[in-house]
Structure formats: structure tokens, C-alpha cells
Design an enzyme around this catalytic site. Structure first.
Site, PDB file in Angstrom:
ATOM      1  N   GLY A 175       3.878 -16.015  29.149  1.00 23.87           N
ATOM      2  CA  GLY A 175       2.449 -15.835  29.486  1.00 23.87           C
ATOM      3  C   GLY A 175       1.890 -17.075  30.135  1.00 23.87           C
ATOM      4  O   GLY A 175       2.173 -17.394  31.284  1.00 23.87           O
TER       5      GLY A 175
ATOM      6  N   GLY B 218      -5.857  -4.325  22.188  1.00 25.21           N
ATOM      7  CA  GLY B 218      -5.338  -4.309  23.563  1.00 25.21           C
ATOM      8  C   GLY B 218      -4.072  -5.112  23.746  1.00 25.21           C
ATOM      9  O   GLY B 218      -3.635  -5.327  24.872  1.00 25.21           O
TER      10      GLY B 218
ATOM     11  N   GLU C  30       0.692  -1.740  23.882  1.00 27.63           N
ATOM     12  CA  GLU C  30       0.424  -0.572  24.730  1.00 27.63           C
ATOM     13  C   GLU C  30       0.328   0.672  23.838  1.00 27.63           C
ATOM     14  O   GLU C  30       0.777   0.655  22.691  1.00 27.63           O
ATOM     15  CB  GLU C  30       1.613  -0.351  25.679  1.00 27.63           C
ATOM     16  CG  GLU C  30       1.997  -1.545  26.508  1.00 27.63           C
ATOM     17  CD  GLU C  30       1.037  -1.770  27.664  1.00 27.63           C
ATOM     18  OE1 GLU C  30       0.457  -0.786  28.138  1.00 27.63           O
ATOM     19  OE2 GLU C  30       0.863  -2.922  28.063  1.00 27.63           O
TER      20      GLU C  30
ATOM     21  N   ASP D 238      10.900  -6.249  25.726  1.00 26.93           N
ATOM     22  CA  ASP D 238      10.139  -7.234  26.514  1.00 26.93           C
ATOM     23  C   ASP D 238      10.732  -8.636  26.306  1.00 26.93           C
ATOM     24  O   ASP D 238      10.980  -9.369  27.270  1.00 26.93           O
ATOM     25  CB  ASP D 238       8.667  -7.183  26.071  1.00 26.93           C
ATOM     26  CG  ASP D 238       7.813  -8.239  26.747  1.00 26.93           C
ATOM     27  OD1 ASP D 238       7.372  -8.003  27.885  1.00 26.93           O
ATOM     28  OD2 ASP D 238       7.592  -9.295  26.133  1.00 26.93           O
TER      29      ASP D 238
ATOM     30  N   LYS E 137      12.760 -11.313  28.977  1.00 26.82           N
ATOM     31  CA  LYS E 137      12.391 -12.725  29.130  1.00 26.82           C
ATOM     32  C   LYS E 137      13.581 -13.644  28.859  1.00 26.82           C
ATOM     33  O   LYS E 137      13.707 -14.696  29.495  1.00 26.82           O
ATOM     34  CB  LYS E 137      11.217 -13.053  28.203  1.00 26.82           C
ATOM     35  CG  LYS E 137       9.920 -12.343  28.653  1.00 26.82           C
ATOM     36  CD  LYS E 137       8.847 -12.390  27.587  1.00 26.82           C
ATOM     37  CE  LYS E 137       7.538 -11.780  28.056  1.00 26.82           C
ATOM     38  NZ  LYS E 137       6.577 -11.560  26.985  1.00 26.82           N
TER      39      LYS E 137
ATOM     40  N   GLY F  48      -2.516 -12.721  28.166  1.00 29.59           N
ATOM     41  CA  GLY F  48      -3.937 -12.856  28.485  1.00 29.59           C
ATOM     42  C   GLY F  48      -4.154 -13.207  29.947  1.00 29.59           C
ATOM     43  O   GLY F  48      -3.285 -13.801  30.598  1.00 29.59           O
TER      44      GLY F  48
HETATM   45  N1  HSE Z   1       3.580  -7.490  26.131  1.00 33.13           N
HETATM   46  C1  HSE Z   1       3.798  -8.883  26.360  1.00 33.13           C
HETATM   47  C2  HSE Z   1       3.673  -9.643  25.048  1.00 33.13           C
HETATM   48  C3  HSE Z   1       2.791  -9.400  27.361  1.00 33.13           C
HETATM   49  O1  HSE Z   1       3.130  -9.091  24.079  1.00 33.13           O
HETATM   50  O2  HSE Z   1       4.140 -10.781  24.961  1.00 33.13           O
HETATM   51  C4  HSE Z   1       3.071 -10.779  27.889  1.00 33.13           C
HETATM   52  O3  HSE Z   1       4.314 -10.848  28.541  1.00 33.13           O
END
Ligand code: HSE
Length: 367
Positions: A116, A169, A172, A183, A187, A284
Site C-alpha cells: 500500500g 470498506g 470486498e 492477495d 505480493k 487507502g
Molecule cells: N486488499 C488489500 C489489502 C488492499 O487488504 O491489503 C491493498 O493491497
């Protein structure tokens, strides 16, 4: 440098706002869905961006593989620099995008795809040039960290923690990619590629998320002074790369145990500089936007790509990674010291008897 933005969700809007007052930057058009172009700077026809000779760079914030990937290729074909926060697309198509960027003399950067707002990928790429990275490991998903933190500190059930993360939020409506670790796995693909100068495949990496962790598991760990965190880890074992995603138990003294909310914390282990950690907001609009903007400024300074043409496909081999593991199957807990390969294989077989079986790793002392 004039920068167009694809998408005007949380990250797209953050990037656009930050471009308005960034030194040396000019905010270009923003691509939105047909019927949504309510502001003068918005367009719904992608050709107005790719065909505009005044646009120097395109930032993609749409997420997902399609149409993000075809837009990326179109931007690069048109000779525009391409910057993205999209880990799914880079994990699947990073080498192709990098090759086209090289051919066109354009840049392809994706700092915001990992961590992020934590400027970690950028620093990992630099560190890999000057040192030998041995491992990269950490909390790379903010949503699951928020949920585990709520379960650990406030005693919420998994279902309540998920509901809360969705209402805020973070998660999802379909939370699969976050809670099942997909996810975080994307990464760690990008992190391992940059750390070791390779290209590993997402589907080769065993991945256990947090959906099997119960309030009972958390309470038991708490009694033992331990905290669950979802960790994605990649390490170099000789010429092989080992990588996996798995809930991991940390003692309360570990910095990971104190990474709360949607925070991310990533640690690099290198042969010369030793251990170096990066932490901060894992998601964010403005945090992620700041990483995107850093890429834009780097592009303006002449930086071109994280992927070198020497990066080659590499298989994942878990046999050399020895750890202590915790299993829960049919209500019974037991521990085992074995390779990561054996642990993930055993877990798959326990899941045939108990679909809600748990696998977790005990963090090693040196972590
Ligand atoms: N869905 C991802 C998370 C968003 O919660 O880290 C940021 O990459």
C-alpha cells in the site's frame, strides 16, 4: 510530466488529488466507466488517453486482470510510461509488460502493488542491487491483519471480524482474495522476483489464509503468549526459491504482534545489512497514492523498471525450509517440526477429513 489515471476509486481519486500539487507533475485525464464522467477532467473513452500525445504517463488503478492488462499494453505500445498498483496483473504479466516497456524505452513501475503506502518494493529493488537478499517476509495484507487484530484484541469471532472489515470498506463483498491469502501471495511473487532476480509463478506457491482460524484458536494462542499474523514469506535456499503464505504465530514481543489495524510490516534479510523492516499503512487512497506518486517522480528522474531482462522463470521448492508447525484436525492440536513441503502436504491430507483444519507456523527466533 503529464499523467493520466485509469480509474477513480479510492486509489485513483487519491492519486489524482496528489498529482494536482505534486512538483513537476501535471494531472491529465481520468478514465471512468461510461456514464460516470461527471467532471471535466474525466473521460470514458480510453482512446482519448492512449491517443493523446500530450500524455506522458498512465497510472492504472482499476485492479484485476482485464481490462487493466490490455490498457497497460496499449499505454506502453503508445510509448507512454506505465505505473500501476495492480499486484494481480503484475504477478501474472510482469515480464511481458517489462519487455514491452524496454522495447519502447518507457518505464514500468509498480511500487504501490505491495505494501500500500509502505515504500518497500522500491527499497527492496535498490537493496537487491547492492546486497544479497536471503529472505523477504511479512504482513502484506491489511484486511486480514485488521480481522486478526480484532479477533485477538477484542475477542471478535471470525464472522464478526469479517462483517466489520466489510462494513469499513476494507474487505470486498467477495473477500476470498484477502482471507484466503491470494492477495498476499501475489505480493510475495513480486517481492521474491525483485529480491532474487527471478520470476516465480503464483500458482506454485502454497497458500493458507485465515478463514480456518477460530476464536478458540486465538484464545489458545493468547494463553501461550502468541499472536496470529498472516505472513507471506520467500527465501533463497541455494539456487532454489521457497515461498509460501501461512498464518504464523509470533511472541508478543515481536514487532509483527504490534502491527495493528490494516498495517503492513515487511522485513528484508540480507547477507550484509542484516535485517531491515518497513511498516506503515497497507492500504487507502493517500498512502497507496503516495507510493504511486513516488513512482511518477522516479520516472521523471529517469528510473525505468524493477524487472531486468535477466529475470528468468524459476520454480518454487519448499523442501529446504524447516520450521515448527501447528496443526488442528478434528478438534485436536498437535505440533510437528518438518519442511514446509511436508507441512503443506500434510495439511492438504488433513483437510480431506476436516475441511476446517488449521495450519500455522511458529515464527523462528531470528525472525
Ligand atoms: N486488499 C488489500 C489489502 C488492499 O487488504 O491489503 C491493498 O493491497
Amino acid at each position: 510530466m503529464k499523467v493520466a489515471v485509469l480509474g477513480y476509486g479510492t486509489v485513483g481519486a487519491g492519486v489524482y488529488q496528489m498529482l494536482l500539487d505534486a512538483p513537476g507533475m501535471e494531472a491529465g485525464p481520468v478514465l471512468v466507466r461510461p456514464g460516470k464522467a461527471v467532471e471535466s477532467f474525466m473521460v470514458s473513452d480510453a482512446a482519448l488517453i492512449f491517443g493523446d500525445p500530450t500524455v506522458d504517463a498512465v497510472v492504472e488503478t482499476l485492479g484485476g486482470l482485464d481490462p487493466a492488462y490490455s490498457y497497460g499494453m496499449r499505454a506502453l505500445e503508445a510509448g507512454k510510461h506505465f505505473i500501476t498498483a495492480n499486484k494481480a496483473m503484475v504477478a501474472a504479466h510482469g515480464l511481458e509488460l517489462a519487455a514491452l516497456a524496454r522495447e519502447k524505452g518507457a518505464a514500468f513501475l509498480f511500487s504501490a502493488a505491495c505494501g500500500g503506502g509502505v515504500p518497500f518494493l522500491h527499497n527492496l529493488a535498490l537493496s537487491a542491487e547492492t546486497d544479497r537478499i536471503e529472505a523477504v517476509s511479512g504482513i502484506l495484507n491489511g484486511t486480514t491483519n485488521y480481522m486478526l487484530d480484532a479477533m485477538q484484541r477484542r475477542g471478535l469471532s471470525y464472522a464478526d471480524a469479517l462483517r466489520e472489515a466489510q462494513s469499513l470498506g476494507y474487505a470486498e463483498a467477495d473477500p476470498t482474495a484477502d482471507v484466503e491469502g491470494l492477495d498476499a501471495r501475489r505480493k510475495i511473487v513480486l517481492s521474491a522476483d525483485l529480491a532474487f532476480g527471478v520470476n516465480i509463478r503464483e500458482e506454485d506457491i502454497p497458500c493458507v489464509g485465515i478463514s480456518s482460524i477460530t476464536a478458540g484458536d486465538i484464545a489458545k494462542a493468547k494463553d501461550e503468549g502468541l499472536t496470529y499474523k498472516l505472513i507471506a514469506r520467500a527465501e533463497k535456499n541455494g539456487r532454489a526459491v521457497a515461498a509460501f503464505v501461512c498464518p504464523t504465530l509470533f511472541p508478543s514481543s515481536a514487532p509483527e504482534a504490534h502491527t495493528d489495524g490494516t498495517g503492513n510490516l515487511v522485513t528484508l534479510f540480507a547477507s550484509r545489512f542484516g535485517k531491515q523492516s518497513f511498516s506503515g499503512a497497507g492500504a487507502g487512497g493517500y498512502p497507496t497514492g503516495s507510493n504511486v506518486l513516488r513512482d511518477c517522480l522516479d520516472v521523471a528522474d529517469g528510473c525505468r523498471s524493477f524487472y531486468a531482462d535477466s529475470f528468468t522463470p524459476c520454480s518454487v521448492n519448499l523442501s529446504g525450509t524447516q520450521c515448527k508447525w501447528l496443526f488442528r484436525c478434528m478438534g485436536e492440536y498437535f505440533t510437528r517440526e518438518c519442511s514446509a513441503r511436508e507441512a503443506f502436504d500434510a495439511y492438504e491430507s488433513y483437510r480431506k477429513d476436516d475441511p476446517h483444519a488449521l495450519l500455522a507456523r511458529y515464527a523462528a527466533e531470528e525472525e
